[in-house]
Design a protein around this motif. Structure first.
Motif, PDB file in Angstrom:
ATOM      1  N   ARG A 159      58.244  64.758  67.095  1.00 33.72           N
ATOM      2  CA  ARG A 159      59.683  65.001  67.020  1.00 33.72           C
ATOM      3  C   ARG A 159      60.033  65.643  65.677  1.00 33.72           C
ATOM      4  NH1 ARG A 159      63.938  62.536  69.783  1.00 33.72           N
ATOM      5  NH2 ARG A 159      65.941  62.575  68.719  1.00 33.72           N
ATOM      6  N   ALA A 160      59.438  65.103  64.613  1.00 32.81           N
ATOM      7  CA  ALA A 160      59.715  65.616  63.268  1.00 32.81           C
ATOM      8  C   ALA A 160      59.185  67.036  63.092  1.00 32.81           C
ATOM      9  CB  ALA A 160      59.093  64.689  62.226  1.00 32.81           C
ATOM     10  N   TYR A 161      58.005  67.304  63.646  1.00 34.24           N
ATOM     11  CA  TYR A 161      57.420  68.645  63.507  1.00 34.24           C
ATOM     12  C   TYR A 161      58.330  69.700  64.134  1.00 34.24           C
ATOM     13  CZ  TYR A 161      54.451  72.708  63.902  1.00 34.24           C
ATOM     14  OH  TYR A 161      53.975  73.990  63.809  1.00 34.24           O
ATOM     15  N   TYR A 162      58.736  69.464  65.375  1.00 29.83           N
ATOM     16  CA  TYR A 162      59.521  70.487  66.075  1.00 29.83           C
ATOM     17  C   TYR A 162      60.951  70.569  65.539  1.00 29.83           C
ATOM     18  CZ  TYR A 162      55.595  71.140  69.154  1.00 29.83           C
ATOM     19  OH  TYR A 162      54.336  71.419  69.643  1.00 29.83           O
ATOM     20  N   ALA A 163      61.474  69.467  65.023  1.00 23.94           N
ATOM     21  CA  ALA A 163      62.823  69.493  64.448  1.00 23.94           C
ATOM     22  C   ALA A 163      62.874  70.278  63.149  1.00 23.94           C
ATOM     23  CB  ALA A 163      63.313  68.071  64.206  1.00 23.94           C
ATOM     24  N   THR A 164      61.728  70.390  62.464  1.00 27.09           N
ATOM     25  CA  THR A 164      61.714  71.063  61.159  1.00 27.09           C
ATOM     26  C   THR A 164      60.988  72.406  61.179  1.00 27.09           C
ATOM     27  OG1 THR A 164      59.719  69.804  60.555  1.00 27.09           O
ATOM     28  CG2 THR A 164      61.837  68.890  59.876  1.00 27.09           C
ATOM     29  N   SER A 165      60.561  72.854  62.364  1.00 28.78           N
ATOM     30  CA  SER A 165      59.840  74.129  62.421  1.00 28.78           C
ATOM     31  C   SER A 165      60.444  75.110  63.425  1.00 28.78           C
ATOM     32  CB  SER A 165      58.369  73.882  62.795  1.00 28.78           C
ATOM     33  OG  SER A 165      58.262  73.327  64.097  1.00 28.78           O
ATOM     34  N   TYR A 166      61.572  74.726  64.027  1.00 26.10           N
ATOM     35  CA  TYR A 166      62.142  75.558  65.102  1.00 26.10           C
ATOM     36  C   TYR A 166      62.530  76.952  64.617  1.00 26.10           C
ATOM     37  CZ  TYR A 166      66.690  74.406  63.083  1.00 26.10           C
ATOM     38  OH  TYR A 166      67.754  74.265  62.228  1.00 26.10           O
ATOM     39  N   ASN A 167      62.839  77.075  63.318  1.00 23.40           N
ATOM     40  CA  ASN A 167      63.246  78.394  62.802  1.00 23.40           C
ATOM     41  C   ASN A 167      62.070  79.194  62.250  1.00 23.40           C
ATOM     42  OD1 ASN A 167      62.655  76.995  60.511  1.00 23.40           O
ATOM     43  ND2 ASN A 167      64.660  77.230  59.525  1.00 23.40           N
ATOM     44  N   GLY A 168      60.850  78.652  62.429  1.00 24.97           N
ATOM     45  CA  GLY A 168      59.656  79.362  62.002  1.00 24.97           C
ATOM     46  C   GLY A 168      59.179  79.039  60.600  1.00 24.97           C
ATOM     47  N   TYR A 169      59.992  78.293  59.851  1.00 24.54           N
ATOM     48  CA  TYR A 169      59.608  77.941  58.479  1.00 24.54           C
ATOM     49  C   TYR A 169      58.873  76.611  58.480  1.00 24.54           C
ATOM     50  CZ  TYR A 169      59.926  76.233  53.699  1.00 24.54           C
ATOM     51  OH  TYR A 169      59.614  75.714  52.472  1.00 24.54           O
ATOM     52  N   ILE A 170      57.686  76.582  57.872  1.00 26.65           N
ATOM     53  CA  ILE A 170      56.894  75.361  57.754  1.00 26.65           C
ATOM     54  C   ILE A 170      56.817  74.959  56.284  1.00 26.65           C
ATOM     55  CG2 ILE A 170      54.646  74.271  58.127  1.00 26.65           C
ATOM     56  CD1 ILE A 170      55.959  74.955  60.742  1.00 26.65           C
ATOM     57  N   MET A 171      57.328  73.787  55.962  1.00 26.44           N
ATOM     58  CA  MET A 171      57.245  73.288  54.592  1.00 26.44           C
ATOM     59  C   MET A 171      55.783  73.044  54.217  1.00 26.44           C
ATOM     60  SD  MET A 171      58.697  69.662  53.118  1.00 26.44           S
ATOM     61  CE  MET A 171      60.354  69.996  53.697  1.00 26.44           C
ATOM     62  N   LYS A 172      55.385  73.511  53.029  1.00 37.60           N
ATOM     63  CA  LYS A 172      54.014  73.336  52.559  1.00 37.60           C
ATOM     64  C   LYS A 172      54.020  72.954  51.081  1.00 37.60           C
ATOM     65  CE  LYS A 172      52.089  76.744  55.795  1.00 37.60           C
ATOM     66  NZ  LYS A 172      51.339  78.009  55.958  1.00 37.60           N
ATOM     67  N   THR A 173      52.907  72.333  50.644  1.00 39.27           N
ATOM     68  CA  THR A 173      52.747  72.066  49.224  1.00 39.27           C
ATOM     69  C   THR A 173      52.398  73.368  48.512  1.00 39.27           C
ATOM     70  OG1 THR A 173      50.380  71.636  49.385  1.00 39.27           O
ATOM     71  CG2 THR A 173      51.858  69.763  49.749  1.00 39.27           C
ATOM     72  N   SER A 174      52.376  73.319  47.182  1.00 37.98           N
ATOM     73  CA  SER A 174      52.047  74.515  46.401  1.00 37.98           C
ATOM     74  C   SER A 174      50.622  74.990  46.664  1.00 37.98           C
ATOM     75  CB  SER A 174      52.234  74.239  44.910  1.00 37.98           C
ATOM     76  OG  SER A 174      51.500  73.100  44.513  1.00 37.98           O
ATOM     77  N   SER A 175      49.762  74.090  47.170  1.00 37.92           N
ATOM     78  CA  SER A 175      48.386  74.477  47.510  1.00 37.92           C
ATOM     79  C   SER A 175      48.245  74.909  48.964  1.00 37.92           C
ATOM     80  CB  SER A 175      47.415  73.333  47.214  1.00 37.92           C
ATOM     81  OG  SER A 175      47.736  72.197  48.005  1.00 37.92           O
ATOM     82  N   GLY A 176      49.358  74.917  49.710  1.00 36.09           N
ATOM     83  CA  GLY A 176      49.346  75.442  51.073  1.00 36.09           C
ATOM     84  C   GLY A 176      49.151  74.418  52.174  1.00 36.09           C
ATOM     85  N   VAL A 177      49.234  73.116  51.863  1.00 34.17           N
ATOM     86  CA  VAL A 177      49.071  72.073  52.892  1.00 34.17           C
ATOM     87  C   VAL A 177      50.400  71.875  53.619  1.00 34.17           C
ATOM     88  CG1 VAL A 177      48.518  69.653  53.341  1.00 34.17           C
ATOM     89  CG2 VAL A 177      47.299  70.909  51.540  1.00 34.17           C
ATOM     90  N   PRO A 178      50.429  72.018  54.951  1.00 30.05           N
ATOM     91  CA  PRO A 178      51.683  71.815  55.691  1.00 30.05           C
ATOM     92  C   PRO A 178      52.135  70.352  55.591  1.00 30.05           C
ATOM     93  CG  PRO A 178      50.019  72.892  57.066  1.00 30.05           C
ATOM     94  CD  PRO A 178      49.311  72.390  55.847  1.00 30.05           C
ATOM     95  N   THR A 179      53.429  70.151  55.413  1.00 38.12           N
ATOM     96  CA  THR A 179      53.951  68.791  55.254  1.00 38.12           C
ATOM     97  C   THR A 179      55.246  68.541  56.007  1.00 38.12           C
ATOM     98  OG1 THR A 179      55.126  69.443  53.243  1.00 38.12           O
ATOM     99  CG2 THR A 179      52.906  68.514  52.958  1.00 38.12           C
TER     100      THR A 179
END
Length: 290
Positions: free
Chosen positions: A18-38
């Motif tokens: 639920r959290a993944y799709y609620a926060t990625s629907y616009n195509g933006y994926i939050m990541k750390t500065s080293s590139g790990v998706p969060t």
């Protein structure tokens, strides 16, 4: 103060997806500065923390699936076969989110061959003899587990938006008991889990049959009183009806042990802070740790 005797059983898979799709629907994926998706973990924590603040449990457990192969896929090869593989950005978050859950002092529970639902079902029966239980999930399958002490907290859109199902609410909304939820799914099937039930029987007809005859056994005992078309549908798919019932029923006897002593809600904020810093969750650090 937390309720002195309230266990929150968290459906980890439900919250994470639920959290993944609620926060990625616009195509933006939050990541750390080293590139790990969060993004999924971030959203998971917001849902989780909101529920804890809302229901103030004394004990918390988080349950997880342990791979796609379960006793249900052994029973029916097409079970959940319609589901695509998780998005690549979600894959590394499965393990990381469990580390975050552990940092809150919450046990992560999962058993190979079973689903998170089965762990929840088993623990709800175990804890329900000595505590009140709330099941936090988006999955209405959990409605079959409710009783006077076990209630299903169904998440709605957004935060702090829940429907807490009791047997009374289920009866007023749908006219059936928790046990009848299993037979309802057996009759109408479940497209999301990819089993058909009786082809041609939808929710309206299934509910009508259960209100008139109570159970699948009652329906079959009175099958001669049904219309010719309905009788033919059931007789044609009788084997799938019984199989669908097996697939729909949540197990309550999974071999797990997790005593109340192991899941008391007592947060070590230093450990949480350490996890949040590693994942660069500045906003959550302010929300939860200040």
């Amino acid at each position: 103060m937390p309720d002195s005797n309230l266990v929150l059983l968290v459906d980890g898979m439900s919250l994470l997806f639920r959290a993944y799709y609620a926060t990625s629907y616009n195509g933006y994926i939050m990541k750390t500065s080293s590139g790990v998706p969060t993004n999924a973990i971030y959203g998971f924590v917001k849902y989780f923390w909101d529920a804890v603040q809302t229901f103030k449990p004394s004990h918390v457990v988080c349950c997880w699936d342990m791979g796609s192969k379960t006793f249900r896929s052994d029973l029916y090869v097409s079970y959940k076969a319609n589901r695509s593989e998780p998005p690549n950005e979600l894959l590394p978050q499965f393990d990381l989110v469990k580390d975050v859950v552990s940092s809150f002092g919450v046990p992560n529970v999962g058993v190979k061959g079973y689903e998170a639902d089965d762990c929840i079902g088993t623990l709800s029966r175990c804890y329900g003899s000595e505590a009140d239980v709330r099941i936090l999930t988006s999955d209405r399958d959990s409605l079959q587990l409710i009783n006077d002490r076990v209630h299903a907290v169904i998440m709605k859109k957004g935060l702090s938006n829940y429907t807490v199902y009791t047997p009374e609410l289920l009866m007023s909304e749908m006219g059936i008991t928790p046990e009848q939820v299993i037979d309802l799914k057996a009759l109408m099937g479940d497209p999301s889990d990819c089993y058909p039930g009786v082809r041609g029987i939808g929710e309206k007809t299934a509910l009508k049959l259960l209100k008139e005859h109570q159970t699948i056994e009652g329906i079959l005992e009175n099958i001669s009183s049904l219309s010719a078309g309905l009788r033919k549908k059931i007789e044609t798919d009788i084997d799938m009806l019984h199989l669908s019932r097996q697939l729909a029923r949540i197990k309550t006897d999974v071999p797990i042990t997790c005593s109340l002593n192991e899941c008391g809600w007592k947060v070590d904020y230093d450990k949480v802070k350490e996890q949040f810093e590693a994942l660069e969750f500045k906003g959550l650090t302010k929300l939860i740790l200040t």
